[in-house]
Design a protein around this motif. Structure first.
Motif, PDB file in Angstrom:
ATOM      1  N   ASP A 109      -7.309  -9.549  -5.425  1.00  0.00           N
ATOM      2  CA  ASP A 109      -6.995 -10.786  -6.144  1.00  0.00           C
ATOM      3  C   ASP A 109      -5.963 -10.546  -7.237  1.00  0.00           C
ATOM      4  OD1 ASP A 109      -8.788 -12.150  -4.532  1.00  0.00           O
ATOM      5  OD2 ASP A 109     -10.369 -12.239  -6.058  1.00  0.00           O
ATOM      6  N   ARG A 110      -6.096  -9.438  -7.960  1.00  0.00           N
ATOM      7  CA  ARG A 110      -5.150  -9.126  -9.042  1.00  0.00           C
ATOM      8  C   ARG A 110      -3.743  -8.898  -8.512  1.00  0.00           C
ATOM      9  NH1 ARG A 110      -7.857  -6.027 -13.675  1.00  0.00           N
ATOM     10  NH2 ARG A 110      -5.722  -5.476 -14.257  1.00  0.00           N
ATOM     11  N   LEU A 111      -3.635  -8.476  -7.259  1.00  0.00           N
ATOM     12  CA  LEU A 111      -2.335  -8.158  -6.671  1.00  0.00           C
ATOM     13  C   LEU A 111      -1.830  -9.226  -5.702  1.00  0.00           C
ATOM     14  CD1 LEU A 111      -3.114  -4.411  -6.005  1.00  0.00           C
ATOM     15  CD2 LEU A 111      -1.551  -5.304  -7.746  1.00  0.00           C
ATOM     16  N   GLY A 112      -2.625 -10.271  -5.501  1.00  0.00           N
ATOM     17  CA  GLY A 112      -2.226 -11.314  -4.554  1.00  0.00           C
ATOM     18  C   GLY A 112      -2.288 -10.845  -3.108  1.00  0.00           C
ATOM     19  N   LEU A 113      -3.254  -9.969  -2.812  1.00  0.00           N
ATOM     20  CA  LEU A 113      -3.428  -9.424  -1.465  1.00  0.00           C
ATOM     21  C   LEU A 113      -4.749  -9.896  -0.881  1.00  0.00           C
ATOM     22  CD1 LEU A 113      -2.457  -5.711  -2.275  1.00  0.00           C
ATOM     23  CD2 LEU A 113      -0.996  -7.429  -1.175  1.00  0.00           C
ATOM     24  N   LYS A 114      -4.973  -9.574   0.390  1.00  0.00           N
ATOM     25  CA  LYS A 114      -6.257  -9.836   1.030  1.00  0.00           C
ATOM     26  C   LYS A 114      -7.130  -8.596   0.906  1.00  0.00           C
ATOM     27  CE  LYS A 114      -4.479 -13.228   4.192  1.00  0.00           C
ATOM     28  NZ  LYS A 114      -4.167 -13.607   5.541  1.00  0.00           N
ATOM     29  N   ARG A 115      -8.436  -8.795   0.842  1.00  0.00           N
ATOM     30  CA  ARG A 115      -9.357  -7.674   0.684  1.00  0.00           C
ATOM     31  C   ARG A 115      -9.214  -6.668   1.824  1.00  0.00           C
ATOM     32  NH1 ARG A 115     -12.612  -4.884   2.701  1.00  0.00           N
ATOM     33  NH2 ARG A 115     -12.874  -6.289   4.454  1.00  0.00           N
ATOM     34  N   ASN A 116      -9.076  -7.166   3.055  1.00  0.00           N
ATOM     35  CA  ASN A 116      -8.985  -6.226   4.178  1.00  0.00           C
ATOM     36  C   ASN A 116      -7.694  -5.406   4.131  1.00  0.00           C
ATOM     37  OD1 ASN A 116      -7.467  -8.518   4.893  1.00  0.00           O
ATOM     38  ND2 ASN A 116      -7.852  -8.226   7.081  1.00  0.00           N
ATOM     39  N   THR A 117      -6.654  -5.932   3.496  1.00  0.00           N
ATOM     40  CA  THR A 117      -5.420  -5.158   3.326  1.00  0.00           C
ATOM     41  C   THR A 117      -5.676  -3.977   2.400  1.00  0.00           C
ATOM     42  OG1 THR A 117      -4.080  -7.146   3.652  1.00  0.00           O
ATOM     43  CG2 THR A 117      -3.005  -5.268   2.576  1.00  0.00           C
ATOM     44  N   VAL A 118      -6.373  -4.229   1.293  1.00  0.00           N
ATOM     45  CA  VAL A 118      -6.722  -3.141   0.369  1.00  0.00           C
ATOM     46  C   VAL A 118      -7.590  -2.113   1.080  1.00  0.00           C
ATOM     47  CG1 VAL A 118      -7.975  -2.565  -1.755  1.00  0.00           C
ATOM     48  CG2 VAL A 118      -6.465  -4.573  -1.693  1.00  0.00           C
ATOM     49  N   GLY A 119      -8.556  -2.576   1.858  1.00  0.00           N
ATOM     50  CA  GLY A 119      -9.390  -1.656   2.630  1.00  0.00           C
ATOM     51  C   GLY A 119      -8.553  -0.806   3.577  1.00  0.00           C
ATOM     52  N   GLY A 120      -7.556  -1.420   4.203  1.00  0.00           N
ATOM     53  CA  GLY A 120      -6.655  -0.681   5.093  1.00  0.00           C
ATOM     54  C   GLY A 120      -5.852   0.373   4.359  1.00  0.00           C
ATOM     55  N   TYR A 121      -5.411   0.039   3.138  1.00  0.00           N
ATOM     56  CA  TYR A 121      -4.695   1.041   2.338  1.00  0.00           C
ATOM     57  C   TYR A 121      -5.607   2.231   2.064  1.00  0.00           C
ATOM     58  CZ  TYR A 121      -1.360  -2.708   1.000  1.00  0.00           C
ATOM     59  OH  TYR A 121      -0.445  -3.721   0.978  1.00  0.00           O
ATOM     60  N   GLU A 122      -6.840   1.919   1.659  1.00  0.00           N
ATOM     61  CA  GLU A 122      -7.753   2.977   1.228  1.00  0.00           C
ATOM     62  C   GLU A 122      -8.133   3.933   2.348  1.00  0.00           C
ATOM     63  OE1 GLU A 122     -11.048   1.347  -0.983  1.00  0.00           O
ATOM     64  OE2 GLU A 122      -9.723   0.614  -2.577  1.00  0.00           O
ATOM     65  N   ILE A 123      -8.156   3.454   3.577  1.00  0.00           N
ATOM     66  CA  ILE A 123      -8.477   4.357   4.697  1.00  0.00           C
ATOM     67  C   ILE A 123      -7.216   4.808   5.439  1.00  0.00           C
ATOM     68  CG2 ILE A 123     -10.826   3.469   4.990  1.00  0.00           C
ATOM     69  CD1 ILE A 123      -9.761   1.913   7.469  1.00  0.00           C
ATOM     70  N   ASN A 124      -6.067   4.496   4.849  1.00  0.00           N
ATOM     71  CA  ASN A 124      -4.775   4.932   5.376  1.00  0.00           C
ATOM     72  C   ASN A 124      -4.444   4.385   6.760  1.00  0.00           C
ATOM     73  OD1 ASN A 124      -3.836   6.710   3.161  1.00  0.00           O
ATOM     74  ND2 ASN A 124      -5.763   7.738   3.635  1.00  0.00           N
ATOM     75  N   SER A 125      -5.001   3.222   7.097  1.00  0.00           N
ATOM     76  CA  SER A 125      -4.615   2.589   8.363  1.00  0.00           C
ATOM     77  C   SER A 125      -3.477   1.598   8.155  1.00  0.00           C
ATOM     78  CB  SER A 125      -5.817   1.896   9.014  1.00  0.00           C
ATOM     79  OG  SER A 125      -6.236   0.795   8.233  1.00  0.00           O
ATOM     80  N   VAL A 126      -3.220   1.252   6.882  1.00  0.00           N
ATOM     81  CA  VAL A 126      -2.110   0.373   6.519  1.00  0.00           C
ATOM     82  C   VAL A 126      -1.333   1.065   5.407  1.00  0.00           C
ATOM     83  CG1 VAL A 126      -1.477  -1.895   5.587  1.00  0.00           C
ATOM     84  CG2 VAL A 126      -3.473  -1.684   7.097  1.00  0.00           C
ATOM     85  N   THR A 127      -0.011   1.082   5.523  1.00  0.00           N
ATOM     86  CA  THR A 127       0.829   1.680   4.492  1.00  0.00           C
ATOM     87  C   THR A 127       1.312   0.586   3.544  1.00  0.00           C
ATOM     88  OG1 THR A 127       1.578   3.374   6.039  1.00  0.00           O
ATOM     89  CG2 THR A 127       2.926   3.021   4.076  1.00  0.00           C
ATOM     90  N   PRO A 128       1.089   0.756   2.246  1.00  0.00           N
ATOM     91  CA  PRO A 128       1.545  -0.275   1.309  1.00  0.00           C
ATOM     92  C   PRO A 128       3.065  -0.329   1.239  1.00  0.00           C
ATOM     93  CG  PRO A 128       0.672   1.617   0.118  1.00  0.00           C
ATOM     94  CD  PRO A 128       0.423   1.872   1.568  1.00  0.00           C
ATOM     95  N   SER A 129       3.576  -1.535   1.072  1.00  0.00           N
ATOM     96  CA  SER A 129       5.025  -1.706   0.933  1.00  0.00           C
ATOM     97  C   SER A 129       5.479  -1.181  -0.424  1.00  0.00           C
ATOM     98  CB  SER A 129       5.389  -3.189   1.048  1.00  0.00           C
ATOM     99  OG  SER A 129       4.872  -3.889  -0.079  1.00  0.00           O
TER     100      SER A 129
END
Length: 133
Positions: free
Chosen positions: A25-45
């Motif tokens: 919420d603080r970053l204007g993202l979706k929760r599952n996106t943050v979860g993806g970053y944390e498990i390295n399945s999504v690379t942050p821009s």
């Protein structure tokens, strides 16, 4: 050691005491996106990395590589501005009232307040010293 950017993002979130949803919420993202970053399945821009650094006072070099200090050193004025901003955006009406009162005083009123508070601190210290003697 936090070897991946995902682990470092998770460390930032945990140190701030935020859930994935609150962090998102603080970053204007979706929760599952943050979860993806944390498990390295999504690379942050690059934009997201900069947003994390700005929002939480994190070193970009540390977030990207793990090198150096996690936090960006801030001067006292920056820390005070951050505290005032948090107080004004919070729910504590007393804190808001004190800040508003200080901001609406003239220079002479602020000088008088400074003298009173300095005297209060000095008197309190004298009383502590006398009680300990």
């Amino acid at each position: 050691m936090h070897d991946t950017i995902g682990e470092r993002i998770k460390e930032v979130r945990k140190q701030k005491g935020l859930t994935q949803q609150a962090f998102a919420d603080r970053l204007g993202l979706k929760r599952n996106t943050v979860g993806g970053y944390e498990i390295n399945s999504v690379t942050p821009s690059d934009r997201t990395i900069l947003d994390i650094c700005q929002e939480f006072g994190i070193s970009e070099k540390w977030l990207r590589t793990g090198e150096g200090d996690m936090r960006i050193p801030r001067n006292r004025d920056e820390e005070i501005a951050d505290m005032v901003g948090k107080a004004l955006s919070g729910d504590n009406e007393f804190k808001k009232s004190v800040i508003r009162m200080i901001c609406t005083r003239s220079e002479s009123e602020l000088d008088a307040l400074e003298k009173m508070l300095t005297q209060l601190v000095e008197d309190t210290q004298k009383n502590k010293d006398q009680a300990g003697a």
